[in-house]
Design a protein around this motif. Structure first.
Motif, short mmCIF file in Angstrom:
data_model
loop_
_atom_site.label_atom_id
_atom_site.label_comp_id
_atom_site.label_asym_id
_atom_site.label_seq_id
_atom_site.Cartn_x
_atom_site.Cartn_y
_atom_site.Cartn_z
N VAL A 152 -25.01 28.42 -36.68
CA VAL A 152 -26.32 28.97 -37.01
C VAL A 152 -27.33 27.84 -37.30
N ILE A 153 -26.90 26.86 -38.12
CA ILE A 153 -27.81 25.76 -38.47
C ILE A 153 -28.20 24.98 -37.21
N SER A 154 -27.22 24.71 -36.34
CA SER A 154 -27.53 23.94 -35.13
C SER A 154 -28.56 24.67 -34.27
N VAL A 155 -28.31 25.96 -34.02
CA VAL A 155 -29.21 26.70 -33.13
C VAL A 155 -30.62 26.80 -33.73
N ILE A 156 -30.70 27.27 -34.98
CA ILE A 156 -32.02 27.50 -35.56
C ILE A 156 -32.78 26.19 -35.74
N SER A 157 -32.11 25.16 -36.26
CA SER A 157 -32.86 23.93 -36.50
C SER A 157 -33.26 23.26 -35.18
N THR A 158 -32.44 23.43 -34.13
CA THR A 158 -32.83 22.87 -32.83
C THR A 158 -34.10 23.53 -32.32
N VAL A 159 -34.16 24.86 -32.38
CA VAL A 159 -35.35 25.57 -31.93
C VAL A 159 -36.55 25.17 -32.80
N ALA A 160 -36.33 25.07 -34.12
CA ALA A 160 -37.42 24.71 -35.03
C ALA A 160 -37.96 23.32 -34.72
N VAL A 161 -37.03 22.37 -34.47
CA VAL A 161 -37.47 20.99 -34.19
C VAL A 161 -38.24 20.93 -32.87
N ILE A 162 -37.74 21.65 -31.85
CA ILE A 162 -38.46 21.67 -30.57
C ILE A 162 -39.86 22.24 -30.78
N ALA A 163 -39.95 23.34 -31.53
CA ALA A 163 -41.24 23.99 -31.76
C ALA A 163 -42.20 23.05 -32.49
N ALA A 215 -28.65 25.01 -45.44
CA ALA A 215 -27.46 24.58 -46.19
C ALA A 215 -27.44 25.29 -47.54
N LEU A 216 -28.63 25.44 -48.17
CA LEU A 216 -28.72 26.19 -49.43
C LEU A 216 -28.29 27.64 -49.21
N MET A 217 -28.81 28.24 -48.12
CA MET A 217 -28.50 29.64 -47.83
C MET A 217 -27.01 29.86 -47.61
#
Lengths: 120, 230
Positions: free
Chosen positions: A90-101, B114-116
């Motif tokens: 979850v962290i990889s997918v969401i943060s990747t999209v967020a960083v690209i955006a 990470a907090l979540m």
């Protein structure tokens, strides 16, 4: 002969990068030092594009092959990963999209802003 | 039969290249983004190894010669970058601010999630280097006392997302400017995304290479601050 020289130059620069990586106590790999060295050498005219071009482009074109073995290696770290596998995905997918955006839009916004200013 | 496979120096390389070619052929037949040659190759290789009961270390004894070329190939990324030098000079402010915001966004988004998920300190710092190139990520993870093997996995997983869907995500988010696209893909998904950006276009590829180097170095600095948050 041309390709041998080109390949030789790229490998020699990789070697210098390796030496820097050993000498400087920062977690920066040989490849990044090497990239900076080659870039500087090209910018300053120490090396010409024709000294590295074809072999370099060949290496870049087969680059995806170099990721297969490390990725298959995921099976070996499966044990510890299981503990927080959902979080990792979850962290990889969401943060990747967020960083690209964030990166893409901010870069795009500044470029467009400057273009408008230039036209004025 | 298995004896030969266990001692062969070419089996791993042949399997990797063969499955990649197969992946490219499938991609040509049906152009669905999930049929990414890299993903197809990895999946079939893993399936083959487990079916034939071959250890990863045995396979890698041969396949490592492909990985060996990654350092010279990354060095060679300076070539497209140099070819786009004019474009780089003209947009240097936008590029640097863009990459810096990506690095911050990466840290903040990982911190919040990470907090979540209630991750502990070690798990949190393990994921911090996930957007940067493996070689820098390994060093950084070790420096922060993370689980290095998992950092590598997260980096590769992130890279796969970039390689499979980087271009698609950019289009969905209306990031159309080639420079912005390259910078975004490189900052978020390092060299694996870059190798895809190279296929999208010369400008995208060059800008992506640049951001791998710059974002990697910036992340080392940022992570030293971010590590104390959890």
């Amino acid at each position: 002969m041309k390709y041998i020289i080109q390949f030789g130059i790229i490998l020699f620069i990789s070697f210098i990068g390796e030496l820097l990586n050993r000498a400087i106590p920062l977690p920066i790999p040989a490849s990044i030092y090497g990239m900076l060295i080659l870039f500087t050498a090209l910018c300053t005219g120490m090396l010409k594009l024709s000294h590295v071009k074809e072999s370099g482009k060949f290496l870049i074109s087969i680059m995806p092959l170099m990721f297969i073995a490390p990725a298959v290696g995921l099976i070996d770290s499966w044990g510890i990963m299981q503990e927080f596998i959902v979080a990792i995905i979850v962290i990889s997918v969401i943060s990747t999209v967020a960083v690209i955006a964030a990166t893409g839009h901010i870069t795009q916004l500044i470029i467009r802003f400057k273009e408008k200013e230039g036209k004025r | 039969m298995n004896g030969i496979l266990h001692n062969s120096l070419f089996f791993g390389v042949a399997l990797s290249i063969g499955t990649f070619i197969l992946g490219t052929m499938i991609k040509r037949k049906c152009n669905i983004f999930l049929f990414n040659p890299l993903l197809v190759s990895i999946t079939i290789t893993i399936a083959t190894l487990s079916l034939l009961h071959i250890e990863y270390s045995t396979y890698n004894e041969s396949a490592k010669y492909l990985t060996y070329l990654l350092t010279p190939a990354t060095v060679a990324l300076a070539i497209p970058l140099y070819e786009q030098l004019m474009l780089l000079k003209k947009n240097v402010t936008a590029i640097l601010i863009g990459i810096a915001s990506g690095v911050l966004c990466s840290g903040v988004s990982i911190f919040i999630m990470a907090l979540m998920f209630g991750l502990d300190h070690t798990q949190y710092v393990t994921l911090l280097p996930k957007s940067i190139t493996t070689a820098i990520g390994i060093g950084l993870s070790a420096e922060l006392d993370g689980y290095v093997a998992i950092t590598v996995s997260a980096i590769i997983f992130t890279g796969l997302i970039g390689n499979i869907a980087g271009d698609l995500i950019c289009r969905m988010l209306h990031i159309n400017n080639p420079i912005a696209k390259g910078i975004a893909i490189g900052t978020a998904t390092h060299v694996m995304g870059t190798s895809k950006a190279m296929e999208v276009g010369e400008v995208e590829g060059a800008m992506s290479s640049l951001s791998v180097a710059v974002a990697g170095c910036m992340t080392v600095g940022a992570a030293i601050l971010f590590q104390w948050w959890i």
